[in-house]
Design a protein around this motif. Structure first.
Motif, PDB file in Angstrom:
ATOM      1  N   PRO A  33      -0.440  -2.636   9.809  1.00 44.29           N
ATOM      2  CA  PRO A  33      -0.464  -1.558   8.800  1.00 44.29           C
ATOM      3  C   PRO A  33      -0.041  -0.229   9.418  1.00 44.29           C
ATOM      4  O   PRO A  33      -0.394   0.069  10.559  1.00 44.29           O
ATOM      5  CB  PRO A  33      -1.928  -1.519   8.355  1.00 44.29           C
ATOM      6  N   THR A 237      -0.996   4.465   3.125  1.00 41.19           N
ATOM      7  CA  THR A 237      -1.121   3.113   2.554  1.00 41.19           C
ATOM      8  C   THR A 237      -0.241   2.973   1.320  1.00 41.19           C
ATOM      9  O   THR A 237       0.459   1.963   1.159  1.00 41.19           O
ATOM     10  CB  THR A 237      -2.592   2.814   2.187  1.00 41.19           C
ATOM     11  N   PHE A 238      -0.262   3.980   0.444  1.00 37.83           N
ATOM     12  CA  PHE A 238       0.592   3.957  -0.747  1.00 37.83           C
ATOM     13  C   PHE A 238       2.072   3.935  -0.346  1.00 37.83           C
ATOM     14  O   PHE A 238       2.871   3.209  -0.940  1.00 37.83           O
ATOM     15  CB  PHE A 238       0.326   5.177  -1.642  1.00 37.83           C
ATOM     16  N   GLN A 240       3.445   2.727   2.383  1.00 41.74           N
ATOM     17  CA  GLN A 240       3.818   1.395   2.878  1.00 41.74           C
ATOM     18  C   GLN A 240       3.939   0.402   1.728  1.00 41.74           C
ATOM     19  O   GLN A 240       4.867  -0.414   1.699  1.00 41.74           O
ATOM     20  CB  GLN A 240       2.786   0.900   3.895  1.00 41.74           C
ATOM     21  N   SER A 241       3.016   0.477   0.766  1.00 38.22           N
ATOM     22  CA  SER A 241       3.058  -0.440  -0.391  1.00 38.22           C
ATOM     23  C   SER A 241       4.336  -0.240  -1.201  1.00 38.22           C
ATOM     24  O   SER A 241       4.990  -1.214  -1.584  1.00 38.22           O
ATOM     25  CB  SER A 241       1.844  -0.198  -1.300  1.00 38.22           C
ATOM     26  N   ARG A 244       7.399  -1.544   0.717  1.00 37.52           N
ATOM     27  CA  ARG A 244       7.493  -3.019   0.677  1.00 37.52           C
ATOM     28  C   ARG A 244       7.950  -3.491  -0.706  1.00 37.52           C
ATOM     29  O   ARG A 244       8.705  -4.444  -0.840  1.00 37.52           O
ATOM     30  CB  ARG A 244       6.127  -3.640   1.004  1.00 37.52           C
ATOM     31  N   LEU A 245       7.476  -2.823  -1.738  1.00 37.58           N
ATOM     32  CA  LEU A 245       7.811  -3.204  -3.114  1.00 37.58           C
ATOM     33  C   LEU A 245       9.284  -2.928  -3.420  1.00 37.58           C
ATOM     34  O   LEU A 245       9.960  -3.732  -4.045  1.00 37.58           O
ATOM     35  CB  LEU A 245       6.912  -2.426  -4.091  1.00 37.58           C
ATOM     36  N   ILE A 259       2.318   2.290  -8.316  1.00 42.82           N
ATOM     37  CA  ILE A 259       1.541   1.624  -7.249  1.00 42.82           C
ATOM     38  C   ILE A 259       0.153   2.252  -7.086  1.00 42.82           C
ATOM     39  O   ILE A 259      -0.795   1.595  -6.690  1.00 42.82           O
ATOM     40  CB  ILE A 259       2.332   1.637  -5.911  1.00 42.82           C
TER      41      ILE A 259
END
Length: 357
Positions: A33, A237-238, A240-241, A244-245, A259
């Motif tokens: 992460p 964190t948002f 990275q999400s 990836r999306l 997200i």
């Protein structure tokens, strides 16, 4: 029997060898992460908390530390700061031996304080670092989320803290300093961690985007800062999400909002306009559609709160609505029905708006 065991063990090792050796013969690095990847490695890398960094740097120069109490909102760098300071003090070799970290997920009742913490605190340490730098003659015990410890456990800790001051330093980390008993707070140097300023968060996020080769729009970064509300961990964190999306595509504001689970502002504004000027039937349909879309009632409540504060209602009306919001928030925390709670809140907003200001 031994021959059979030998044969089976040799068979079990063959597939592992084949797996480990890839086409290029190189070992693949595990993805981690970004929150961990970009966690500060030294005290200088800690963002925004200038007072804490200044005191810790002075302490590190003299290779000494007082007992510490870090408090403030989540994601502001409390745990990262003490871990970075400990790494600077001990170096990578001695870090594991000299630092005991206990989190809320670990058992931290009175028995653990009496046994595990006390035993670790009583051990004396000596020796020097491999690189020749001065190494302090004490260990560090980090008690993360100390506000979730029972009062009995905290009371047991105060004697250990006093008795083992020659060999051990304690660092208590919590969100709510009011939940730490007075005898402990008086034995520690207290540091308040503030929510990170928008420009500081923006700078960190842009730095990560550059290192990870992510395409982004300016509005997307601003949206990340806004939805994270001073919590850098949440923002990373948002990010990275979303990355990836989206894959190779550019990160946009709408993707960030999607997200983060934030309700689009036009839906919240539309609901409030119905409460101000519409009918009860229309309001019922609007609330039902929000719940059916899967938006969290607590998120809707937070956004309605911000909108009501800025609304052109008088103070009496606002106080009546926010009083109801507190009640709804408590009911939602206790597991009440989301639809009914939002309906009761919207009914109060409609009632207040209908009264002459």
């Amino acid at each position: 029997m031994q021959a059979f065991l030998k044969g089976s063990s040799s068979q079990s090792t063959k597939p592992q060898k084949i797996k480990a050796a890839g086409p290029s013969g190189e070992k693949k690095q595990r993805p981690i992460p970004w929150v961990e990847k970009y966690r500060p490695k030294c005290v200088d890398e800690v963002a925004f908390q200038e007072e804490v960094v200044a005191v810790l740097k002075k302490s590190l120069e003299g290779a000494d530390l007082p007992n510490l109490l870090f408090y403030g909102p989540p994601g502001t760098g409390k745990t990262s700061t003490i871990l970075a300071a400990a790494r600077e003090l001990y170096g990578p070799e001695l870090f594991r031996q000299r630092v005991l970290e206990l989190n809320a997920s670990d058992e931290r009742g009175i028995q653990v304080v009496r046994e595990k913490v006390k035993n670790f605190a009583q051990l004396t340490v000596a020796g020097s670092r491999a690189d020749g730098k001065p190494c302090p003659p004490f260990k560090i015990i980090i008690l993360d989320e100390a506000d979730s410890m029972t009062n009995a456990a905290q009371a047991a800790l105060r004697r250990t803290m006093e008795k083992e001051s020659r060999t051990t330093r304690f660092c208590l980390i919590c969100n709510y300093v009011s939940r730490i008993i007075e005898p402990l707070t008086s034995r520690c140097s207290k540091f308040r961690f503030r929510p990170l300023a928008n420009d500081v968060q923006e700078e960190r996020l842009l730095n990560i985007c550059e290192k990870e080769n992510i395409k982004y729009t300016k509005e997307a970064i601003q949206a990340l800062v806004k939805v994270s509300d001073g919590d850098l961990r949440k923002a990373i964190t948002f990010l990275q999400s979303v990355a990836r999306l989206n894959g190779e595509k550019e990160i946009t504001e709408s993707a960030v909002i999607e997200i983060a689970g934030v309700v689009p502002s036009k839906l919240v504004d539309g609901l409030l306009q119905i409460c101000y000027k519409g009918t009860f039937d229309k309001m019922e349909i609007a609330v039902k559609s929000l719940i059916d879309e899967g938006y969290a009632a607590t998120q809707v409540l937070n956004q309605i709160h911000d909108a009501i504060i800025d609304a052109s209602l008088n103070d009496k009306q606002k106080s009546a609505i926010t009083d109801k919001m507190a009640e709804v928030d408590k009911c939602l925390a206790d597991g009440a029905d989301e639809y009914l709670q939002l309906m009761s809140l919207c009914a109060v907003i409609m009632q207040q708006a209908s009264q002459s200001s």
